[in-house]
Scaffold this motif. Structure first.
Motif, PDB file in Angstrom:
ATOM      1  N   GLU A 129      18.756  34.089   3.625  1.00 29.93           N
ATOM      2  CA  GLU A 129      17.373  34.371   4.007  1.00 29.93           C
ATOM      3  C   GLU A 129      17.133  35.869   4.192  1.00 29.93           C
ATOM      4  O   GLU A 129      16.273  36.455   3.537  1.00 29.93           O
ATOM      5  CB  GLU A 129      17.025  33.628   5.311  1.00 29.93           C
ATOM      6  N   VAL A 130      17.912  36.515   5.078  1.00 27.93           N
ATOM      7  CA  VAL A 130      17.605  37.905   5.433  1.00 27.93           C
ATOM      8  C   VAL A 130      18.170  38.896   4.420  1.00 27.93           C
ATOM      9  O   VAL A 130      17.443  39.734   3.876  1.00 27.93           O
ATOM     10  CB  VAL A 130      18.116  38.216   6.861  1.00 27.93           C
ATOM     11  N   TRP A 131      19.485  38.823   4.128  1.00 26.33           N
ATOM     12  CA  TRP A 131      20.068  39.770   3.183  1.00 26.33           C
ATOM     13  C   TRP A 131      19.478  39.605   1.781  1.00 26.33           C
ATOM     14  O   TRP A 131      19.507  40.533   0.968  1.00 26.33           O
ATOM     15  CB  TRP A 131      21.595  39.603   3.123  1.00 26.33           C
ATOM     16  N   ARG A 173      16.320  39.135   1.101  1.00 31.16           N
ATOM     17  CA  ARG A 173      14.937  39.601   1.016  1.00 31.16           C
ATOM     18  C   ARG A 173      14.870  40.902   0.199  1.00 31.16           C
ATOM     19  O   ARG A 173      15.742  41.768   0.318  1.00 31.16           O
ATOM     20  CB  ARG A 173      14.360  39.824   2.413  1.00 31.16           C
ATOM     21  N   GLY A 205      12.738  43.411   0.421  1.00 30.15           N
ATOM     22  CA  GLY A 205      12.056  44.547   1.030  1.00 30.15           C
ATOM     23  C   GLY A 205      12.928  45.759   1.299  1.00 30.15           C
ATOM     24  O   GLY A 205      12.423  46.892   1.369  1.00 30.15           O
ATOM     25  N   ARG A 208      20.212  48.122   4.420  1.00 27.41           N
ATOM     26  CA  ARG A 208      20.624  47.033   5.322  1.00 27.41           C
ATOM     27  C   ARG A 208      21.985  47.332   5.954  1.00 27.41           C
ATOM     28  O   ARG A 208      22.220  46.992   7.117  1.00 27.41           O
ATOM     29  CB  ARG A 208      20.653  45.711   4.563  1.00 27.41           C
TER      30      ARG A 208
END
Length: 423
Positions: A335-337, A339, A341, A347
């Motif tokens: 989900e987060v890594w 993304r 953006g 990151r």
């Protein structure tokens, strides 16, 4: 010679213009000159096209991060030249390009020769670590490790000028293009696709090659229908340079025998995906319509942390910790890594800062390695920790510096775990 355009490759043509075309592909860290001593034999019957990898031999530094990308660039080059059908011989990375073309466009390949080749070159971890070493140290010191893997001891002792030429080829390669090629080899794995290769294939191995030993060649021969094997004595990884006469003769006989064979349906059909399973075997649709992020998370987690780390975590999971590992893969990585953006370097900067602030030093060691894999240099990691000292406290940053220093020394040491020479 060519005037290279974007998405094509720098090339050179030798031999009679009306003759059939034979392409020679180079190994990582080399130029088209690695095939110089085969030209007198091969140009008797073929027009020989040699090409340089991006950033090699003065070619434009336009990194290609996959073998498929290199194959596409070569095909685009051939399209510009109006070359439709050809024979292809490649060494190491050049062989991987040939495999990818033979899989994607068998209708264009008359015959294939794979020299110092493998279905999978080592491990993804080793290639990505090599990229870390090169990014931290450049190619100057690293280039001096080349001869031990490219040539046998006797050849190194007798041919000092050629050994120095090999070192200089690597030293003058563009660093970012070299690192991108390492990423390409990290992802290259065609073990499950070998059976799809339908063109006449010769596999050539150096008997003393530590990088792609004869065992790797036998995997290719076992997987490619009707492939033939030739093992060249007294040769290491750069077999065409060390044993030019033997390799030239093998190529001339192979392409001479295969060239005029009539094309069959199996050799001209474009590769098709296997048929989909019957409807009864299809997985049930996800009610929400949203793809499960687990597979993407696992892929990113492996690329960032390395196969070895992820495999250890999976092996250590049990009834108590297994659901947490699933949670971390699915949500932190999927989900987060995943993304778009922020890029992975940014990151990593955020992650190093947060782990320093929280005093999570074991995780900091893991993510210092990840930061190097994600493209941060040791200097950029230092700047991150200096900035962290202002906002998270000097004691926290002091502990973080000690961890990061140890990891950086381990990961960027030439000749260490990641410091095996180029292929």
């Amino acid at each position: 010679m060519s005037e290279t355009m974007a998405k094509t490759l720098q090339y050179r043509l030798d031999g009679p213009e009306q003759a059939p075309v034979l392409i020679l592909g180079p190994a990582l860290g080399t130029t088209w000159h690695m095939w110089d001593r085969q030209l007198p034999e091969l140009t008797r019957h073929w027009q020989v096209l040699r090409y340089d990898l991006p950033g090699h031999g003065g070619a434009p530094a336009e990194p290609a991060t996959s073998v498929a990308d290199l194959a596409d660039r070569l095909l685009a080059t051939l399209d510009v030249l109006g070359i439709d059908r050809f024979g292809y011989a490649g060494c190491s990375l050049g062989a991987a390009v040939g495999v990818r073309i033979a899989l994607a466009r068998p209708d264009r390949v008359a015959a294939l020769a794979l020299v110092s080749a493998a279905a999978r070159h080592g491990t993804a971890d080793a290639w990505r670590q090599r990229g870390v070493v090169v990014r931290a140290n450049g190619l100057g010191q690293f280039a001096h490790t080349v001869p031990e893997q490219w040539f046998t001891p006797g050849y190194r002792a007798a041919q000092g000028a050629i050994v120095e030429w090999a070192v200089q080829m690597v030293r003058t390669t563009d660093v970012e293009c070299y690192i991108a090629a390492c990423e390409a080899l990290a992802a290259h794995d065609v073990r499950d696709e070998l059976g799809w290769i339908t063109v006449p294939t010769l596999v050539v191995a150096g008997a003393d090659d530590p990088a792609t030993p004869p065992a790797d060649a036998r995997v290719l021969v076992a997987g490619i229908p009707d492939a033939k094997l030739a093992v060249v004595p007294a040769a290491s990884h750069l077999t065409p340079v060390e044993q030019p006469g033997a390799v030239g003769d093998l190529l001339a006989r192979h392409f001479g025998a295969a060239w005029n064979e009539p094309a069959t349906a199996s050799t001209t059909a474009v590769l098709q995906a296997p048929p989909a399973p019957p409807a009864a075997e299809q997985p049930a649709a996800v009610p929400t319509g949203r793809a499960d992020p687990y597979d993407e998370g696992l892929r990113i987690r492996r690329e960032v942390l390395g196969d070895a780390h992820v495999d250890r975590a999976a092996a250590g999971a049990d009834d108590f910790t297994g659901e947490f590992q699933d949670f971390a893969t699915r949500y932190a990585w999927g989900e987060v890594w995943a993304r778009p953006g922020l890029d992975r370097g940014v990151r990593s900067v955020i992650t190093l800062t947060a782990l320093t602030a929280g005093g999570h030093l074991d995780e900091l060691a893991v993510h210092t390695r990840a930061a190097l894999r994600n493209g941060l240099t040791p200097a950029e990691i230092k700047e991150t920790l200096l900035h962290t000292a202002v906002y998270c406290g000097v004691p926290a940053a002091n502990a973080a510096f000690a961890v990061a220093q140890r990891v950086i020394q381990e990961e960027t040491s030439v000749g260490g775990p990641a410091g095996d020479p180029p292929r």
